[in-house]
Design a protein around this motif. Sequence first.
Motif, mmCIF file in Angstrom:
data_model
loop_
_atom_site.group_PDB
_atom_site.id
_atom_site.type_symbol
_atom_site.label_atom_id
_atom_site.label_comp_id
_atom_site.label_asym_id
_atom_site.label_seq_id
_atom_site.Cartn_x
_atom_site.Cartn_y
_atom_site.Cartn_z
ATOM 1 N N VAL A 161 20.113 -12.310 12.669
ATOM 2 C CA VAL A 161 19.477 -12.377 13.987
ATOM 3 C C VAL A 161 19.813 -13.690 14.679
ATOM 4 N N GLU A 162 19.746 -14.800 13.948
ATOM 5 C CA GLU A 162 20.065 -16.105 14.538
ATOM 6 C C GLU A 162 21.512 -16.157 15.019
ATOM 7 N N HIS A 163 22.420 -15.564 14.246
ATOM 8 C CA HIS A 163 23.819 -15.555 14.655
ATOM 9 C C HIS A 163 24.006 -14.687 15.894
ATOM 10 N N ALA A 164 23.291 -13.568 15.956
ATOM 11 C CA ALA A 164 23.402 -12.675 17.112
ATOM 12 C C ALA A 164 22.924 -13.362 18.386
ATOM 13 N N LYS A 165 21.897 -14.224 18.270
ATOM 14 C CA LYS A 165 21.388 -14.934 19.437
ATOM 15 C C LYS A 165 22.444 -15.822 20.067
ATOM 16 N N LYS A 166 23.323 -16.381 19.233
ATOM 17 C CA LYS A 166 24.357 -17.292 19.737
ATOM 18 C C LYS A 166 25.366 -16.582 20.626
ATOM 19 N N LEU A 167 25.436 -15.251 20.523
ATOM 20 C CA LEU A 167 26.394 -14.481 21.318
ATOM 21 C C LEU A 167 25.848 -14.127 22.697
ATOM 22 N N HIS A 168 24.594 -14.556 22.967
ATOM 23 C CA HIS A 168 23.971 -14.285 24.270
ATOM 24 C C HIS A 168 23.634 -15.594 24.946
ATOM 25 N N PRO A 169 24.025 -15.760 26.191
ATOM 26 C CA PRO A 169 23.754 -17.027 26.890
ATOM 27 C C PRO A 169 22.273 -17.240 27.186
ATOM 28 N N GLU A 170 21.528 -16.160 27.443
ATOM 29 C CA GLU A 170 20.118 -16.313 27.775
ATOM 30 C C GLU A 170 19.324 -16.723 26.537
ATOM 31 N N GLU A 171 18.236 -17.473 26.758
ATOM 32 C CA GLU A 171 17.470 -18.030 25.633
ATOM 33 C C GLU A 171 16.646 -16.973 24.917
ATOM 34 N N ASN A 172 15.973 -16.106 25.663
ATOM 35 C CA ASN A 172 15.097 -15.098 25.049
ATOM 36 C C ASN A 172 15.667 -13.705 25.301
ATOM 37 N N HIS A 173 16.686 -13.397 24.537
ATOM 38 C CA HIS A 173 17.315 -12.084 24.693
ATOM 39 C C HIS A 173 16.410 -10.997 24.111
ATOM 40 N N ILE A 174 16.335 -9.878 24.812
ATOM 41 C CA ILE A 174 15.521 -8.750 24.352
ATOM 42 C C ILE A 174 16.438 -7.752 23.655
ATOM 43 N N TRP A 175 16.135 -7.480 22.394
ATOM 44 C CA TRP A 175 16.974 -6.574 21.612
ATOM 45 C C TRP A 175 16.593 -5.128 21.885
ATOM 46 N N PRO A 176 17.544 -4.223 21.671
ATOM 47 C CA PRO A 176 17.221 -2.798 21.829
ATOM 48 C C PRO A 176 16.086 -2.406 20.882
ATOM 49 N N GLU A 177 15.303 -1.430 21.285
ATOM 50 C CA GLU A 177 14.174 -1.003 20.476
ATOM 51 C C GLU A 177 14.641 -0.286 19.216
ATOM 52 N N ALA A 178 14.041 -0.639 18.085
ATOM 53 C CA ALA A 178 14.369 0.002 16.803
ATOM 54 C C ALA A 178 13.239 0.961 16.442
ATOM 55 N N ARG A 179 13.595 2.231 16.265
ATOM 56 C CA ARG A 179 12.608 3.248 15.916
ATOM 57 C C ARG A 179 12.786 3.667 14.462
ATOM 58 N N ASP A 180 11.740 4.213 13.881
ATOM 59 C CA ASP A 180 11.784 4.720 12.503
ATOM 60 C C ASP A 180 12.330 3.666 11.538
ATOM 61 N N PHE A 181 11.815 2.453 11.673
ATOM 62 C CA PHE A 181 12.298 1.347 10.844
ATOM 63 C C PHE A 181 11.833 1.527 9.397
ATOM 64 N N ILE A 182 12.775 1.381 8.471
ATOM 65 C CA ILE A 182 12.472 1.447 7.039
ATOM 66 C C ILE A 182 13.134 0.253 6.359
ATOM 67 N N SER A 183 12.336 -0.500 5.585
ATOM 68 C CA SER A 183 12.873 -1.640 4.837
ATOM 69 C C SER A 183 12.770 -1.366 3.340
ATOM 70 N N VAL A 184 13.894 -1.477 2.650
ATOM 71 C CA VAL A 184 13.928 -1.323 1.200
ATOM 72 C C VAL A 184 14.199 -2.709 0.623
ATOM 73 N N THR A 185 13.137 -3.321 0.089
ATOM 74 C CA THR A 185 13.214 -4.720 -0.317
ATOM 75 C C THR A 185 14.335 -4.959 -1.318
ATOM 76 N N GLY A 186 15.107 -6.001 -1.032
ATOM 77 C CA GLY A 186 16.202 -6.368 -1.928
ATOM 78 C C GLY A 186 17.460 -5.568 -1.724
ATOM 79 N N HIS A 187 17.429 -4.591 -0.781
ATOM 80 C CA HIS A 187 18.601 -3.738 -0.570
ATOM 81 C C HIS A 187 19.048 -3.723 0.887
ATOM 82 N N GLY A 188 18.132 -3.441 1.811
ATOM 83 C CA GLY A 188 18.531 -3.393 3.205
ATOM 84 C C GLY A 188 17.522 -2.695 4.073
ATOM 85 N N VAL A 189 17.947 -2.350 5.333
ATOM 86 C CA VAL A 189 17.053 -1.707 6.296
ATOM 87 C C VAL A 189 17.752 -0.525 6.957
#
Length: 995
Positions: A719-747
């Motif tokens: 996320v921090e690296h992605a912010k550097k690719l946007h000139p604006e300070e508070n970039h709004i990311w696209p909405e993520a639906r049906d979010f699932i996090s599997v700890t230690g593996h990914g999302v």
Amino acid sequence: MGATTRALFLSCFHGGGGGSEVSRRLALRPRYPSMPRRPKGAAVAGGGGGGGDLEAAVGGESEEEEKVAVFSVSGMTCAACAGSVEKAVKRLPGIHDAAVDVLGGRAQVVFYPAFVSENKITEAIEDAGFEAKLIDEEVMEKNILLCRLHIKGMACKYCTSTVQFVLQASPGVQRASVALATEEAEIRYDRRIVSASQLIQVVEETGFEAILLTTGEDWSRIDLKMDGVLDERSLMIVKSSVQALPGVENIKLDTKLHKVTISYKPEQTGPRDLIEVIESATSGLVNASIYLEADGRDQHRYVEIKRYRQSFLWSLIFTIPVFLTSMVFMYIPWLKAGLERKVFNMMSTGELLRWILSTPVQFVIGRKFYAGAYKAMCRGSPNMDVLIALGTNTAYFYSVYSVLQAATSANYMSTDFFETSSMLISFILLGKYLEILAKGKTSEAIAKLMDLAPETAILLMYDHEGNVVGEKEIDSRLIQKNDVIKVVPGGKVASDGFVIWGQSHVNESMITGESRPVAKRKGDTVIGGTVNENGVLHVRATFVGSESALAQIVRLVESAQMAKAPVQKFADQISRVFVPLVILFSLLTWLAWFVAGRLHSYPNSWIPPSMDSFQLALQFGISVMVIACPCALGLATPTAVMVATGVGASQGVLIKGGQALESAQKVDCIVFDKTGTLTIGKPVVVDTRLLKNMVLREFYDYAAAAEINSEHPLAKAIVEHAKKLHPEENHIWPEARDFISVTGHGVKAEVSDKSVIVGNKSFMLSSDIDIPSEALEILMEEEEKARTGIIVAMDREVVGVISVSDPIKPNAHEVISYLKSMNVESIMVTGDNWGTANAISKEVGIEKIIAEAKPEQKAEMVKELQMSGRTVAMVGDGINDSPALVSADVGLAIGAGTDVAIEAADIVLMKSNLEDVITAIDLSRKTFFRIRMNYVWALGYNVIGIPIAAGVLFPSTGFRLPPWIAGAAMAASSVSVVCWSLLLRYYKSPKIVSS
């Protein structure tokens, strides 16, 4: 570093000793500095509307009630999961604190039931993606307190053992520690059963004087000086007015010193309020101000130093003439004739003069030894005062008997030992004076820490609309909670708090050891005692007085200095029988020489012309009694531990007591965690390899939108690296639906029109996504470079690989190499994959590694090493390291790590530098070298000195040790032990040369 530093200090130093508990109850410490102790204006859980604070909500005694609930949490697999649960719970209103045990699968929550219910907490945990169930609930135990007493009159180990025994035997006392070096007692007690005043009474019943330093209760204490009209009516008005203030617990007036001591709750009132009430209640007839006097330990030490100095100087006035008349003037013919002139029968002028001069030394100046000996005998534990009193009284009263015999006889030639009694007392007073001076320097590190706080502060005053209308300089001790303090460039921050206006850089090296100034702006926390370097800051005070980080560092070091090292048990065992054996041996010595003289078993030529065999035997017996010294044995360990813990704190190494110090010097194997210990612990994206044609910024928009809801450090790096690719300070990311996090593996998540999966290789395979050979090659290359490869798939097709690196800490290789030169083996254990682990181990120079290890496997590995005969240290920073930290002989927590890890550790490395691991071990080794030398000196002194004093050299050489010289040697032994320990003040940590 602001929030992390604040969390570290609150977690590590908040509260007294008592040790860490990581079994039944997790060690709970405030983690977020902005979190209030009680929510204000929150709606009552389960109720309708209605605001108001907790006092209004619950009323009466229930306002103090907190509850502890323990929840079973399933689905947690790593520290990131625990952080998610903790964060979800702490966002609820009415939560005082929370801690999560990822290994035990449980969360312990301290909360106010008037504001939040167990069901709400359960729902919050489940909303975070885990299953939760209430398994235990209890009322928060708030009745166990820790108080400190200054105990006057302790002379040796017998005294401390007696005080400790009676305290430990008192109802309601859980633990008591008494330290001779600091003359303090630390007592953990249940205030429902016993009070601090009752503990003082218990100590005083044993014959010692006790003064309360701290009670351990959740209130502060202040001494105010009152100037003006102080008649009975004014004092009554002052007492009743102050007592009526909310939060005032106790008030004590001292009319002689014009002092009022007030105990109060800092949440409800403060020192300025108290001063204002006193002055307004008396219509200005009484002015109140901070009582300017050295407080606590320093005050008592200064008084004691002054008393011994005065006693010694007065004793010299009488002792020097006694010494001259008995040992110098006798060799000057005309003076000798005057001194030998008879006054009554055979009593001479010199004998009468010595009797007159030695009497005030024996009974006035030396009354301290009489009082100490009497109290010691009353409690059945003879100490050094008993030996001194017996020796000097034997010499004095035999001399009186001899002189009176001469005064009543026409032919009796007397021999007096008045110089022995007076010179003995003088030398012992000198030794005690030097010893107290030296012992005062053992806590010099604490004094330096306390001196970091500025004397004054600039208080800002606001109008009703919140505008600054003025400022005034006040004593920093008058700062109250929620005051706004102005900190100018170059000035010290007067109180812990957070910035509400301005920006600057603050040098926190004196507290945290961080050499680089830390940027501060609105919302950032600051620590009292640190230095503001450039801009002006307005700081709202949050933690004042005893709650400040600086005060709690001092408290932790003080507790460490009170804790006994196991090696001290050796001295304790010897001290228990030392004095009785010495008394018995001195009697046997006198009897042996007396009988030998009566039986003529040694030539009369051995006996000085002025003595008979009885007098010679008496002198040997007195010499034995006064040369023996258990004090040196009793001071050998605590003085060295005190200096070492203070020196360690000044270098950013907080050692939690003598046990940790002793264990650290035996360490021959260190187990290092990888992430956050050998590495910096802040992953960053270092490379991106796209496998499909798409814009890089678009690629990161999808990846960041999926990862922004994850608490994992790798997700944050993306996320921090992605912010550097946007000139604006508070970039709004696209909405993520049906979010699932599997700890230690990914999302997984649905982002815009795409199904996005971000994670490791096994996560992709378990999601039935084919990984192209090109991606597999990239993953292998990254592992060889000690990097972590993260695969990004969109619509079930791999589109790119993100390379994340956690840089190795500076000098990591040099530290491992230096440890090897100290004969300490280094082992790395990590939950990361074998490829990355191998690459890291090669770079830092560690040969033995264990990868893909679960938290419980780390603890098992430590135990296996211990079973093989190794003394193991564990260095870690995470929640998942806490079991291994507890299992290890010595647990070392990285200062920027989690609260639970810090609580579980024996040593905290405040600067988070690996070099401090070497400092901790090296300091402990040097400390115990000095302790061993102290024991060699103390025991050797007694083993050699006692036989010589008993006359073992007399038959062959005619050499005998006069009692006054024996007394001087006894006094010197304690001073030498303390001074040898004091050399640790000049300790310098080993210099690591970068390759």
